[in-house]
Motif scaffolding. Structure first.
Motif, PDB file in Angstrom:
ATOM      1  N   TYR A 138       0.772  -1.212   0.194  1.00 41.31           N
ATOM      2  CA  TYR A 138       0.007  -0.050  -0.146  1.00 41.31           C
ATOM      3  C   TYR A 138       0.917   1.292   0.176  1.00 41.31           C
ATOM      4  O   TYR A 138       0.404   2.030  -0.749  1.00 41.31           O
ATOM      5  N   SER A 139       1.993   1.458   0.811  1.00 39.32           N
ATOM      6  CA  SER A 139       2.662   2.461   0.890  1.00 39.32           C
ATOM      7  C   SER A 139       3.615   2.599  -0.592  1.00 39.32           C
ATOM      8  O   SER A 139       3.666   3.714  -1.100  1.00 39.32           O
ATOM      9  N   LEU A 140       3.897   1.738  -1.149  1.00 35.92           N
ATOM     10  CA  LEU A 140       4.555   1.735  -2.626  1.00 35.92           C
ATOM     11  C   LEU A 140       3.676   2.336  -3.554  1.00 35.92           C
ATOM     12  O   LEU A 140       3.819   3.130  -4.353  1.00 35.92           O
ATOM     13  N   LEU A 141       2.404   1.813  -3.413  1.00 36.31           N
ATOM     14  CA  LEU A 141       1.270   2.253  -4.482  1.00 36.31           C
ATOM     15  C   LEU A 141       1.191   3.913  -4.119  1.00 36.31           C
ATOM     16  O   LEU A 141       0.944   4.373  -5.092  1.00 36.31           O
ATOM     17  N   MET A 142       1.106   4.272  -2.772  1.00 38.54           N
ATOM     18  CA  MET A 142       0.764   5.575  -2.730  1.00 38.54           C
ATOM     19  C   MET A 142       1.865   6.600  -3.049  1.00 38.54           C
ATOM     20  O   MET A 142       1.930   7.551  -3.562  1.00 38.54           O
ATOM     21  N   GLU A 143       3.237   5.965  -3.043  1.00 36.51           N
ATOM     22  CA  GLU A 143       4.298   6.758  -3.446  1.00 36.51           C
ATOM     23  C   GLU A 143       4.341   6.920  -4.909  1.00 36.51           C
ATOM     24  O   GLU A 143       4.518   7.932  -5.392  1.00 36.51           O
ATOM     25  N   LYS A 144       3.864   5.805  -5.583  1.00 30.08           N
ATOM     26  CA  LYS A 144       3.700   5.834  -7.041  1.00 30.08           C
ATOM     27  C   LYS A 144       2.842   6.934  -7.484  1.00 30.08           C
ATOM     28  O   LYS A 144       2.842   7.712  -8.593  1.00 30.08           O
ATOM     29  N   LEU A 145       1.561   6.914  -6.600  1.00 31.43           N
ATOM     30  CA  LEU A 145       0.458   7.881  -7.217  1.00 31.43           C
ATOM     31  C   LEU A 145       0.972   9.389  -6.726  1.00 31.43           C
ATOM     32  O   LEU A 145       0.567  10.253  -7.597  1.00 31.43           O
ATOM     33  N   ASP A 146       1.860   9.671  -5.684  1.00 30.92           N
ATOM     34  CA  ASP A 146       2.108  10.733  -5.402  1.00 30.92           C
ATOM     35  C   ASP A 146       3.123  11.250  -6.631  1.00 30.92           C
ATOM     36  O   ASP A 146       3.250  12.381  -7.033  1.00 30.92           O
ATOM     37  N   LYS A 147       4.157  10.407  -7.094  1.00 29.71           N
ATOM     38  CA  LYS A 147       4.859  10.726  -8.233  1.00 29.71           C
ATOM     39  C   LYS A 147       4.234  11.242  -9.550  1.00 29.71           C
ATOM     40  O   LYS A 147       4.573  12.117  -9.852  1.00 29.71           O
ATOM     41  N   ILE A 148       3.255  10.244  -9.782  1.00 33.26           N
ATOM     42  CA  ILE A 148       2.287  10.637 -10.828  1.00 33.26           C
ATOM     43  C   ILE A 148       1.670  11.972 -10.669  1.00 33.26           C
ATOM     44  O   ILE A 148       1.530  12.666 -11.678  1.00 33.26           O
ATOM     45  N   THR A 149       1.160  12.128  -9.596  1.00 27.25           N
ATOM     46  CA  THR A 149       0.347  13.410  -9.191  1.00 27.25           C
ATOM     47  C   THR A 149       1.252  14.610  -9.468  1.00 27.25           C
ATOM     48  O   THR A 149       0.959  15.564 -10.093  1.00 27.25           O
ATOM     49  N   ALA A 150       2.486  14.440  -9.053  1.00 30.07           N
ATOM     50  CA  ALA A 150       3.635  15.665  -9.072  1.00 30.07           C
ATOM     51  C   ALA A 150       3.675  15.814 -10.463  1.00 30.07           C
ATOM     52  O   ALA A 150       3.879  16.689 -11.122  1.00 30.07           O
ATOM     53  N   TYR A 151       3.802  14.808 -11.399  1.00 31.35           N
ATOM     54  CA  TYR A 151       4.425  14.826 -12.583  1.00 31.35           C
ATOM     55  C   TYR A 151       3.247  15.494 -13.477  1.00 31.35           C
ATOM     56  O   TYR A 151       3.222  16.253 -14.291  1.00 31.35           O
ATOM     57  N   VAL A 152       1.950  15.348 -13.267  1.00 31.35           N
ATOM     58  CA  VAL A 152       0.815  15.851 -13.844  1.00 31.35           C
ATOM     59  C   VAL A 152       0.757  17.440 -13.458  1.00 31.35           C
ATOM     60  O   VAL A 152       0.586  18.046 -14.091  1.00 31.35           O
ATOM     61  N   GLU A 153       0.754  17.619 -12.303  1.00 26.91           N
ATOM     62  CA  GLU A 153       0.848  18.887 -11.876  1.00 26.91           C
ATOM     63  C   GLU A 153       2.025  19.726 -12.578  1.00 26.91           C
ATOM     64  O   GLU A 153       1.802  20.872 -12.908  1.00 26.91           O
ATOM     65  N   GLU A 154       3.220  19.174 -12.676  1.00 25.21           N
ATOM     66  CA  GLU A 154       4.469  19.828 -13.372  1.00 25.21           C
ATOM     67  C   GLU A 154       4.075  20.147 -14.912  1.00 25.21           C
ATOM     68  O   GLU A 154       4.420  21.119 -15.335  1.00 25.21           O
ATOM     69  N   THR A 155       3.505  18.972 -15.365  1.00 26.78           N
ATOM     70  CA  THR A 155       3.191  18.947 -16.945  1.00 26.78           C
ATOM     71  C   THR A 155       2.131  20.344 -17.060  1.00 26.78           C
ATOM     72  O   THR A 155       2.269  21.097 -18.034  1.00 26.78           O
ATOM     73  N   ARG A 156       1.178  20.332 -16.143  1.00 28.88           N
ATOM     74  CA  ARG A 156       0.157  21.282 -16.193  1.00 28.88           C
ATOM     75  C   ARG A 156       0.868  22.798 -16.105  1.00 28.88           C
ATOM     76  O   ARG A 156       0.389  23.760 -16.927  1.00 28.88           O
ATOM     77  N   LEU A 157       1.620  23.017 -15.235  1.00 28.91           N
ATOM     78  CA  LEU A 157       2.294  24.242 -15.237  1.00 28.91           C
ATOM     79  C   LEU A 157       3.139  24.660 -16.263  1.00 28.91           C
ATOM     80  O   LEU A 157       3.117  25.828 -16.828  1.00 28.91           O
ATOM     81  N   CYS A 158       3.944  23.614 -16.912  1.00 27.46           N
ATOM     82  CA  CYS A 158       4.649  23.847 -17.981  1.00 27.46           C
ATOM     83  C   CYS A 158       3.601  24.146 -19.261  1.00 27.46           C
ATOM     84  O   CYS A 158       4.011  25.255 -20.118  1.00 27.46           O
ATOM     85  N   GLU A 159       2.732  23.520 -19.498  1.00 27.86           N
ATOM     86  CA  GLU A 159       1.857  23.819 -20.554  1.00 27.86           C
ATOM     87  C   GLU A 159       1.079  25.169 -20.414  1.00 27.86           C
ATOM     88  O   GLU A 159       0.978  25.896 -21.373  1.00 27.86           O
ATOM     89  N   GLU A 160       0.958  25.636 -19.139  1.00 30.14           N
ATOM     90  CA  GLU A 160       0.227  26.894 -19.062  1.00 30.14           C
ATOM     91  C   GLU A 160       1.211  28.145 -19.283  1.00 30.14           C
ATOM     92  O   GLU A 160       1.179  29.057 -19.989  1.00 30.14           O
ATOM     93  N   ALA A 161       2.550  27.782 -19.007  1.00 34.22           N
ATOM     94  CA  ALA A 161       3.540  28.548 -19.485  1.00 34.22           C
ATOM     95  C   ALA A 161       3.931  28.769 -20.918  1.00 34.22           C
ATOM     96  O   ALA A 161       4.194  29.702 -21.512  1.00 34.22           O
ATOM     97  N   HIS A 162       3.833  27.448 -21.534  1.00 34.26           N
ATOM     98  CA  HIS A 162       3.856  27.542 -23.032  1.00 34.26           C
ATOM     99  C   HIS A 162       2.652  28.057 -23.434  1.00 34.26           C
ATOM    100  O   HIS A 162       2.895  28.969 -24.639  1.00 34.26           O
ATOM    101  N   LYS A 163       1.554  28.237 -23.111  1.00 34.22           N
ATOM    102  CA  LYS A 163       0.427  28.908 -23.288  1.00 34.22           C
ATOM    103  C   LYS A 163       0.617  30.307 -23.506  1.00 34.22           C
ATOM    104  O   LYS A 163       0.229  31.127 -24.594  1.00 34.22           O
ATOM    105  N   CYS A 164       1.137  30.870 -22.368  1.00 36.34           N
ATOM    106  CA  CYS A 164       1.399  32.257 -22.284  1.00 36.34           C
ATOM    107  C   CYS A 164       2.573  32.612 -23.483  1.00 36.34           C
ATOM    108  O   CYS A 164       2.333  33.659 -23.960  1.00 36.34           O
ATOM    109  N   ARG A 165       3.561  31.811 -23.521  1.00 34.83           N
ATOM    110  CA  ARG A 165       4.655  31.968 -24.769  1.00 34.83           C
ATOM    111  C   ARG A 165       3.909  31.965 -26.197  1.00 34.83           C
ATOM    112  O   ARG A 165       4.087  32.703 -26.978  1.00 34.83           O
ATOM    113  N   ASP A 166       2.861  31.144 -26.157  1.00 29.90           N
ATOM    114  CA  ASP A 166       2.020  30.851 -27.476  1.00 29.90           C
ATOM    115  C   ASP A 166       1.413  32.233 -27.772  1.00 29.90           C
ATOM    116  O   ASP A 166       0.981  32.672 -28.961  1.00 29.90           O
ATOM    117  N   GLU A 167       0.832  32.739 -26.603  1.00 32.06           N
ATOM    118  CA  GLU A 167       0.087  34.035 -26.845  1.00 32.06           C
ATOM    119  C   GLU A 167       0.852  35.197 -27.461  1.00 32.06           C
ATOM    120  O   GLU A 167       0.563  35.814 -28.107  1.00 32.06           O
TER     121      GLU A 167
END
Length: 139
Positions: A11-40
């Protein structure tokens, strides 16, 4: 309803992996927002430019270099490119990465100091580069 039991270690290994996935998704979302600003910023004439590829002119504008310098970068394989028909295109992500990594803005004070300390600027002899006349003293 079905109940599933797992070990606490699994269970703890599963939760660690979920935390990593969540962090990756958040980082990707922030990068996409930064690129949207650049694209504008890159919109011109009411049209949005291609988000994947750049033309010679666009790459020169982004990197603030001349077309000849960009050609030298291609020849020396500093920037990647593709030839589509008769047009040369550059991957936008790689050009932006190159700009962010290698382009450094030099402060005006540093430039002024470099000019002041340059040997040609501080030399006392103003005859640098001038031909000297033969006075006949050394003959």
């Amino acid at each position: 309803m079905e109940v599933i039991t797992i070990e606490s270690k699994a269970y703890s290994l599963l939760m660690e992996k979920l935390d990593k996935i969540t962090a990756y998704v958040e980082e990707t979302r922030l990068c996409e927002e930064a690129h949207k600003c650049r694209d504008e910023e890159l919109k011109t004439d009411g049209r949005k430019r291609s988000t994947k590829w750049m033309t010679n002119k666009e790459a020169c504008e982004v990197l603030e270099i001349s077309p000849r310098t960009l050609q030298r970068y291609r020849t020396n394989r500093i920037v990647s490119y593709s030839i589509i028909g008769k047009q040369i295109r550059y991957p936008r992500k790689e050009i932006e990465h190159f700009r962010d990594r290698w382009m450094v803005e030099t402060p005006d004070t540093k430039i002024d100091r470099m000019i002041a300390e340059h040997p040609l600027h501080t030399s006392k002899s103003k005859n640098y580069g001038k031909k000297r006349r033969n006075t006949g003293e050394n003959e």
